[in-house]
Design a protein around this motif. Structure first.
Motif: not given
Length: 332
Positions: A156-166, A209-212, A258-263, A278-281
């Motif tokens: 689980c990722g986290e953004n400091e501003d509370g926006s969508n995270a991976l 859930i997006g599947v690679c 698109f996942a990072a953008a909230g889709r 990408p998550l750790k980036l």
């Protein structure tokens, strides 16, 4: 009813685990905690930080029954006479991590503790110490009777501003890349989708859930490998029929944008680096590793032992803190 106890293993005591624990508990924390590992490693970090002790040593975890909230530590007897130099890769560090994990599993099984947060270990040293597991996830899956195919690694990722995270789940964890296509099966994909969907519900999240795809460009209709057509797509179709909101296979280089953008509220990746690079980036040092599918909550920080950071005061405690908080939330 007695207060639920979160168990925290110190991992490799030569790494960052003891420092993270000392820094986290420098501020008073609500709840009841049992630390497992060598006391000397914590005392070393307390002295380095110039901080007062915050824990009470117990000789038997059964003593926890009836004790009030607070931080307690149990040191497995076989660790008491060993040395654990900070910042050094040692077999003793691997032994401490493995022995502490074994004890944690025993305490989870008998109901003494109710959830687990694990500090980082060194996989090579764990194996040299006689514990033949690729890492925490596989160790706990087998010792807790689920089996390696029963669990799913999720970060689980986290953004400091509370926006969508991976949020990323993995179909495979730590096999050689050459073995991944064989391990990516319809059954495995569906199982990971089920576990991921259930976890999102526990977090109060909803969404697709997006599947690679496994291959570049998700196989290009079979022109670049057949796995996406023959395995990934049918698994996604079956999962949707079962009521799971998911779509794919989607090329990974597109999906994560698109996942990072909230889709997408989560991503199911086929293998370790496809999902975690990408998550750790975006969330390095701020994500939490969760083992889905275990009968007990288990979390850990998203980084390794960090031998090179020991004693420098530059290590970030954020991921460890979030791992503890998530474990307690899952225990509630």
């Amino acid at each position: 009813m007695d207060e639920k106890t979160l168990c925290i293993t110190l991992g490799d005591p030569c790494g960052l685990g003891p420092e993270l624990v000392v820094r986290y508990f420098a501020d008073p924390r609500e709840g009841k905690y049992l630390l497992i590992g060598p006391v000397a490693a914590l005392e070393r970090e307390l002295e380095r930080a110039g901080s007062p002790s915050f824990f009470t040593k117990i000789n038997d975890p059964d003593e926890l029954d009836g004790l009030p909230g607070g931080v307690y530590i149990f040191e497995p007897p076989e660790l008491s006479r060993l040395g654990f130099p900070a910042g050094c890769q040692t077999v003793e560090g691997g032994l401490a991590a493995g022995v502490s994990l074994e004890k944690a599993v025993e305490l989870l099984r008998n109901g003494t503790v109710h959830g687990l947060t694990t500090c980082p270990l060194n996989k090579a040293m764990l194996q040299q110490a006689g514990f033949e597991f690729p890492g925490h996830t596989e160790f706990l899956a087998e010792r807790l009777g689920v089996g390696r195919e029963g669990v799913c690694m999720h970060l689980c990722g986290e953004n400091e501003d509370g926006s969508n995270a991976l949020r990323v789940s993995l179909v495979t964890t730590h096999p050689p890349l050459s073995e991944v296509p064989r391990l990516v099966t319809r059954e495995r994909i569906r199982h990971c989708l089920n576990l991921t969907a259930d976890f999102l519900k526990r977090l109060g999240k909803s969404g697709t859930i997006g599947v690679c795809g496994l291959n570049p460009h998700a196989g290009e209709s079979g022109r670049i490998g057949h796995e996406d057509q023959d395995t990934v797509e049918p698994a996604v179709v079956e999962a949707r029929r079962a009521g799971i909101d998911c779509e794919g296979p989607i090329p990974a280089d597109t999906l994560f944008h698109f996942a990072a953008a909230g889709r997408h509220h989560a991503v199911l990746a086929m293998y370790h680096d496809q999902g975690l690079a990408p998550l750790k980036l975006l969330h390095f040092g701020k994500a939490v590793n969760v083992t889905l599918g275990l009968p007990y909550p288990r979390t850990s920080p998203d980084h390794g032992t960090g031998y090179d950071l020991c004693g420098t005061g530059t290590a970030c405690v954020h991921s460890f803190a979030k791992a503890v908080e998530l474990a307690r939330k899952m225990m509630a």
